[in-house]
Scaffold this active site. Structure first.
Site, PDB file in Angstrom:
ATOM      1  N   GLU A 101       0.146  -0.034   1.264  1.00 13.64           N
ATOM      2  CA  GLU A 101      -0.850   0.326   0.245  1.00 13.64           C
ATOM      3  C   GLU A 101      -0.231   1.094  -0.918  1.00 13.64           C
ATOM      4  O   GLU A 101      -0.658   2.191  -1.288  1.00 13.64           O
ATOM      5  CB  GLU A 101      -1.997   1.121   0.871  1.00 13.64           C
ATOM      6  CG  GLU A 101      -2.790   0.318   1.889  1.00 13.64           C
ATOM      7  CD  GLU A 101      -3.981   1.056   2.467  1.00 13.64           C
ATOM      8  OE1 GLU A 101      -4.930   0.396   2.920  1.00 13.64           O
ATOM      9  OE2 GLU A 101      -3.965   2.312   2.469  1.00 13.64           O
ATOM     10  N   CYS A 103       8.116  14.410 -11.378  1.00 18.49           N
ATOM     11  CA  CYS A 103       9.343  15.130 -11.040  1.00 18.49           C
ATOM     12  C   CYS A 103      10.382  14.926 -12.143  1.00 18.49           C
ATOM     13  O   CYS A 103      10.213  14.085 -13.034  1.00 18.49           O
ATOM     14  CB  CYS A 103       9.885  14.669  -9.690  1.00 18.49           C
ATOM     15  SG  CYS A 103      10.597  13.005  -9.705  1.00 18.49           S
ATOM     16  N   CYS A 132      11.554  11.316 -12.523  1.00 18.37           N
ATOM     17  CA  CYS A 132      10.564  10.455 -13.175  1.00 18.37           C
ATOM     18  C   CYS A 132      10.438  10.779 -14.657  1.00 18.37           C
ATOM     19  O   CYS A 132      10.265   9.878 -15.491  1.00 18.37           O
ATOM     20  CB  CYS A 132       9.210  10.583 -12.484  1.00 18.37           C
ATOM     21  SG  CYS A 132       9.140   9.770 -10.866  1.00 18.37           S
ATOM     22  N   GLU A 144      -5.477  -5.924   6.624  1.00 22.29           N
ATOM     23  CA  GLU A 144      -6.342  -5.011   7.366  1.00 22.29           C
ATOM     24  C   GLU A 144      -7.776  -5.442   7.131  1.00 22.29           C
ATOM     25  O   GLU A 144      -8.215  -5.566   5.989  1.00 22.29           O
ATOM     26  CB  GLU A 144      -6.152  -3.556   6.909  1.00 22.29           C
ATOM     27  CG  GLU A 144      -4.783  -2.994   7.186  1.00 22.29           C
ATOM     28  CD  GLU A 144      -4.662  -1.517   6.806  1.00 22.29           C
ATOM     29  OE1 GLU A 144      -5.712  -0.867   6.584  1.00 22.29           O
ATOM     30  OE2 GLU A 144      -3.526  -1.021   6.731  1.00 22.29           O
ATOM     31  N   TRP A 196     -10.391  10.844   6.502  1.00 19.41           N
ATOM     32  CA  TRP A 196     -10.470  11.903   5.495  1.00 19.41           C
ATOM     33  C   TRP A 196     -11.901  12.060   4.979  1.00 19.41           C
ATOM     34  O   TRP A 196     -12.173  12.852   4.096  1.00 19.41           O
ATOM     35  CB  TRP A 196      -9.527  11.591   4.338  1.00 19.41           C
ATOM     36  CG  TRP A 196      -9.446  10.121   4.085  1.00 19.41           C
ATOM     37  CD1 TRP A 196     -10.248   9.386   3.267  1.00 19.41           C
ATOM     38  CD2 TRP A 196      -8.537   9.212   4.694  1.00 19.41           C
ATOM     39  NE1 TRP A 196      -9.885   8.064   3.321  1.00 19.41           N
ATOM     40  CE2 TRP A 196      -8.832   7.923   4.185  1.00 19.41           C
ATOM     41  CE3 TRP A 196      -7.495   9.356   5.604  1.00 19.41           C
ATOM     42  CZ2 TRP A 196      -8.112   6.787   4.571  1.00 19.41           C
ATOM     43  CZ3 TRP A 196      -6.809   8.221   5.982  1.00 19.41           C
ATOM     44  CH2 TRP A 196      -7.111   6.962   5.470  1.00 19.41           C
TER      45      TRP A 196
END
Length: 656
Positions: free
Chosen positions: A142, A150, A153, A299, A308
């Protein structure tokens, strides 16, 4: 048609592997996906690899001729890696490293992460790429266009901008940095968007950072795929995706892979009579349209979801089988359920699988077993595909840009695509959702909603389609921005103005306020969110506003342009308007329509060029009766029928 399951051998006692594989074989499972979160088991310490348990797991299932989808486990680096190299953790927009403890923390540009990701991929590929039990490979899990800020990046983003614009002056011009005294005098001053709301920040900067973040994940997937292909050029490689906040450019992402894979969790509770669209037909057609070919579901809904978030309702009788069949109806050739058994440990213990914590197969499992039996009868459709008369255009740039600057209360880019998709599919026609630069010549009607960001290749493609006789539908918020996400200083819809034969003299972002429009036949419809007040040039009014200071002004137009026709919808309506418009356009273009189709019944057709197979899916909680135009042979039960009776979430497939 193959049915599979997601399985985590590292989470279960070895004694369960054999009994699970035996039951899978008995049930009719053809594929098992494993390994996406198992890096710490495969490399418990830096450079110390343990593949014996994976060898055994693969052997346990392959002895039943169950194929393996082997995952590269780069979504979850081991804790020893985070401890040794803390700079591989993503940095959020606030400048702080995100907390570790769950999954997906890694920065896809971090040099040490890339080193280890390539090494574990190489180890797996050398050991298994030529193993006949391996049916396919999955890269990571995913993946998103992670907005990491950072230092690595930041540096790569600056390089990306210089590659695109050549000079700092060009970047300043593209970004409009004369606003708010924002000119860069040194490349080090270029920073990614911050934690402030995106709408408060430079929209050109935000859009380019979204593009950069997407290119990052595309490069990562391509690099990992090439490692596997070096060991076995014939290996089938994919990555599973879903509709996420940080959506990548799906077209670029899967262009580096062999096929598209999607994680499909349709809602258990249906929307009923509200305007909310609960069918996942749109998502499935979207996934098929990414590469314009059949896809896999990696999936699939198996039970109540909840990790969550609080647990949702458990799937109703018929939904386990029905939603898997719905995916097949829209082009899925393989459907793998998440997961075989519900986890008893960890954060996902209440994201339910086919078998509950009791380890006793129950109603949902029995329904899954019935699905496997039905799928075994469907070999006749394995070589079929969906051929569509209608296409809807999706643009990643438009998606990102609308997220950066929401237009008005309730306005949603994807929702506009969904409205048109639901309207056309309501009449039983296939619909493709494709890139604006795809070949449009084969479609009788094309919908281009909210073409907000100007892309030269897309605009030229759309013009060619209409010039050569195509029928096009455009909507409000088209031609608003240039490719840098800056407003175009011309009357809207700017580059599309000539083709639609009208221009926007003014607009009214009305949000959730409801108003009325009336079409040429006197039918009245509710509109909301946005109202373009249109001035006609060569177009004719299809519908007019009935309210506000612009009552009597065109709301929807129709224009004949060269050999084609362009409709322009200047507002956002409720579903009855889109169904009416779609019905009229299908009548005008000769697209076959199924009239009086029972609400909730979805119809798609797959063909091999000789035979057509029509899927009737009852996506409702009520029994549905369907009268066929002539007796047809059902490949589900082997009988000839002139009428179908479908229970809730039931499907029948007939040969035309």
């Amino acid at each position: 048609m193959k049915i599979g399951v997601d399985y985590y051998p590292e989470q279960w006692d070895r004694a369960l592997w054999k009994s699970d594989s035996d039951l899978m074989a008995k049930t009719g499972v053809k594929l098992v996906r494993m390994g996406e979160f198992a890096w710490s088991k495969l490399e418990p310490r830096d450079g110390q690899f343990d593949f014996e348990w994976l060898d055994e797991a693969i052997s346990t299932f392959s002895r039943h001729a169950i194929g393996i989808v082997l995952c590269v486990p780069t979504s979850c680096p081991p804790l020893w890696m985070y401890e040794t190299y803390p700079d591989i953790v993503q940095v959020g927009p606030d400048g702080n490293r995100i907390q570790t403890g769950i999954r997906g923390h890694r920065c896809l540009n971090a040099p040490m992460f890339i080193y280890y990701a390539k090494r574990i991929t190489e180890q797996l590929a050398r050991r298994y790429a030529n193993n006949p039990a391996i049916a396919a490979w999955q890269i990571d899990n995913e993946l998103e266009a992670y907005p990491c800020t950072c230092e690595t990046c930041r540096g790569l983003f600056r390089d990306w901008l210089i590659d695109k614009y050549d000079t700092l002056d060009n970047i300043n011009k593209a970004f409009g940095n004369s606003v708010w005294s924002s000119e860069y005098s040194d490349i080090s001053q270029i920073q990614p968007p911050t934690a402030y709301p995106k709408a408060w920040q430079n929209p050109a900067l935000c859009l380019d950072f979204a593009r950069f973040s997407s290119d990052t994940v595309v490069k990562f997937v391509s690099d990992m795929s090439q490692i596997i292909k070096l060991e076995n050029p014939r290996a089938k490689v994919t990555s599973n995706t879903f509709f996420c906040e940080n959506a990548p450019d799906y077209y670029k992402l899967f262009s580096a892979l062999d096929f598209t894979s999607y994680d499909n969790y349709p809602p258990v509770k249906l929307a009923g009579e509200t305007e909310e669209l609960s069918s996942h037909a749109f998502e499935l057609d979207f996934m098929r349209g990414i590469r314009q070919r059949n896809f896999w579901v990696m999936e699939q809904l198996s039970g109540a979801t909840g990790s969550w978030s609080p647990m949702g309702a458990t799937p109703r009788p018929g939904q386990i089988k029905g939603y898997a069949m719905q995916a097949m109806a829209h082009g899925a050739d393989t459907v793998m359920h998440f997961r075989w058994r519900t986890a008893v440990k960890g954060a996902e213990m209440f994201w339910h699988g086919l078998i509950d914590h009791s380890n006793v197969p129950s109603r949902r499992f029995e329904e899954f077993a019935e699905l496997c039996k039905t799928a075994s009868k469907l070999s006749v459709i394995e070589t079929t595909e969906l051929v569509s008369d209608v296409a809807i255009l999706y643009s990643p740039d438009n998606y990102w840009a609308f997220n950066i600057q929401p237009q008005t209360e309730g306005f949603d880019y994807l929702q506009q695509l969904r409205y048109f998709h639901a309207a056309f599919t309501r009449y039983g026609t296939n619909v493709d959702i494709i890139s604006p630069t795809s070949d449009l010549t084969k479609y009788k009607a094309v919908v281009a909603p909210a073409m907000y960001i100007y892309e030269k290749a897309a605009a030229e493609n759309i013009y060619r389609y209409v010039i050569k006789g195509g029928t096009l539908i455009m909507t409000n918020r088209s031609g608003v921005k240039d490719t840098c996400n800056n407003c175009i200083m011309e009357p809207l819809p700017t580059v599309y103005r000539e083709m639609i034969g009208a221009e926007v003299s003014e607009y009214d972002p009305i949000g959730e306020t409801e108003q009325t429009i009336s079409d040429f036949a006197g039918n009245k419809f509710t509109c909301r969110q946005w109202c373009d007040i249109l001035k006609l040039t060569t177009a004719r009014a299809y519908a007019e506003y009935k309210d506000s200071f612009y009552a009597g002004k065109p709301a929807v137009t129709m224009n004949r342009y060269c050999s084609g026709v362009t409709y322009y919808v200047g507002t956002v309506c409720k579903m009855d308007f889109y169904e009416s418009l779609a019905g009229n356009i299908m009548k005008q273009t000769g697209i076959p329509r199924l009239k009086d189709l029972t609400k909730g019944v979805e119809v798609t057709t797959r063909t091999n060029g000789l035979d057509d197979y029509i899927f009737f899916f009852n996506n409702s909680e009520e029994e549905a009766d369907i009268t066929l135009p002539k007796p047809m042979y059902s490949i589900i039960d082997g009988n000839e029928k002139d009428k179908l009776t479908l229970m809730p979430f039931d499907m029948d497939i007939v040969r035309k």
